[in-house]
Design an enzyme around this catalytic site. Structure first.
Site: not given
Ligand code: A3P
Length: 340
Positions: A76, A138, A165, A232, A302, A304
């Site tokens: 996310g 990241h 997530r 998320y 894509r 979500g």
């Protein structure tokens, strides 16, 4: 700006270190690229990830009020880039002239690693960043914390927002994303079974997934003023609560007047999947992160939703992933995320 520019010589020296390290590293199969390399225990793509990590470790100069959005890929990042950017810059833009209406969240908030692996745009991007600067990363916590010099007790005002997530949706989102990129790069597709096996083994860029989440979770317990850990799924469940919480954490709490104007809802609407995915720059633009890393913006949007993994994973696969997650997180006190 004085003190911010990276000198050519300095950059070239850091680049030399990167070039010298590559041949010494263990290699394995990659998702987006043919190979991954292992650096300080972390799997990275050789050109984007490794180069960015090594270059930023040597060249990045943190400022006291920097804000970092840290995520494992496909958790996310794009959504939270938009939300944090909107919270921080809400006084600068009127609703009709907001940068998110005609540019990608990736243009508003750069990825630290990709920024530092791109010599051409580095200084001009750094010069144009407003204060407080917002970066996405990241990098797992052990690599990221090296950027801050030592630890967060010496950088009391640095803010890190970590978004986790659930692993089953991360796996599927990554598989779908990399399928498109592999197709474009003429690399053979990875089957879902193979992707699943690699994910379970921790063989994935910036992985393992579980170490990534745990690293920042532990940091959030140690440095609660600096690190906010959220997911998320919780943002999906109660977005207004979490946007307020984020704003408070970033020392940018909403005023009574702003609440009265419905600003929280306005930010959420602007950053929703439905709104962002309709913006021209997100539908047909290309993110030229570096000369090697170019991604159509639409690939970041894509579905979500939470729980899309149900359409892909067998019950056995899902159960096994749940067991790994339980086993890895149990002793830390981190409870598993809602995943459906
Ligand atoms: P799915 O592939 O499950 O749809 P990242 O930005 O870290 O690459 O993560 C991409 C994931 O976030 C994708 O998940 C994408 O659809 C989803 N996403 C992108 N924008 C979003 C938004 N505004 N709200 C919710 N999810 C979003």
């Amino acid at each position: 700006m004085e003190g911010e520019n990276v000198e050519v010589l300095e950059y070239d020296k850091a680049y030399e270190k990167y070039m010298n390290i590559i041949p010494t590293l263990e290699k394995n199969k990659g998702w987006i690229t043919e190979h991954l390399v292992k650096y300080q225990g972390i799997w990275l793509t050789p050109k984007g990830g490794l180069k960015g990590v090594i270059m930023s470790q040597q060249l990045f100069k943190s400022k006291p009020n920097d804000i970092f959005l840290a995520t494992f890929p496909k958790s996310g990042t794009t959504w939270f880039k938009a939300i944090i950017f909107s919270i921080i810059n809400r006084k600068l833009f009127s609703p009709n002239e907001h940068p998110l209406l005609n540019s990608s969240p990736h243009e508003c908030v750069p990825f630290l690693e990709l920024l530092y692996s791109n010599k051409e745009n580095l200084n001009s991007t750094l010069e144009h960043l407003q204060s407080p600067r917002i970066f996405a990363t990241h990098s797992p916590y052990p690599l990221f914390s090296q950027l801050l010099g030592s630890n967060l007790t010496t950088s009391p005002t640095v803010k890190i927002v970590y978004v986790a997530r659930n692993p089953k949706d991360v796996l599927i989102s990554t598989w779908e994303f990399t399928k498109k990129l592999r197709h474009e790069a003429n690399l053979p597709l990875i089957s879902l079974q193979e992707a699943y096996d690699m994910f379970c083994q921790g063989l994935i860029h910036f992985g393992s997934y579980w170490d990534h989440v745990l690293g920042y979770y532990k940091a959030s317990l140690m440095y609660p003023k600096n690190v906010l850990f959220l997911s998320y799924e919780t943002m999906k469940d109660d977005p207004s609560f979490w946007v307020r919480k984020l704003a408070d954490f970033l020392d940018q709490g909403f005023t009574k007047e702003e609440e009265g104007e419905g600003l929280v809802k306005k930010i959420l609407d602007l950053c929703s999947f439905e709104s962002l995915s309709k913006v021209g720059a997100n539908k047909s633009g290309i993110q030229r992160f570096t000369s090697h890393v170019m991604v159509p913006s639409s690939y970041f949007f894509r579905k979500g939703v939470v729980g899309d993994w149900r359409k892909y994973l067998t019950m056995e696969m899902a159960q096994h992933l749940d067991e790994i997650t339980k086993c890895k997180f149990e002793s830390s006190g981190l409870s598993c995320f809602r995943s459906s």
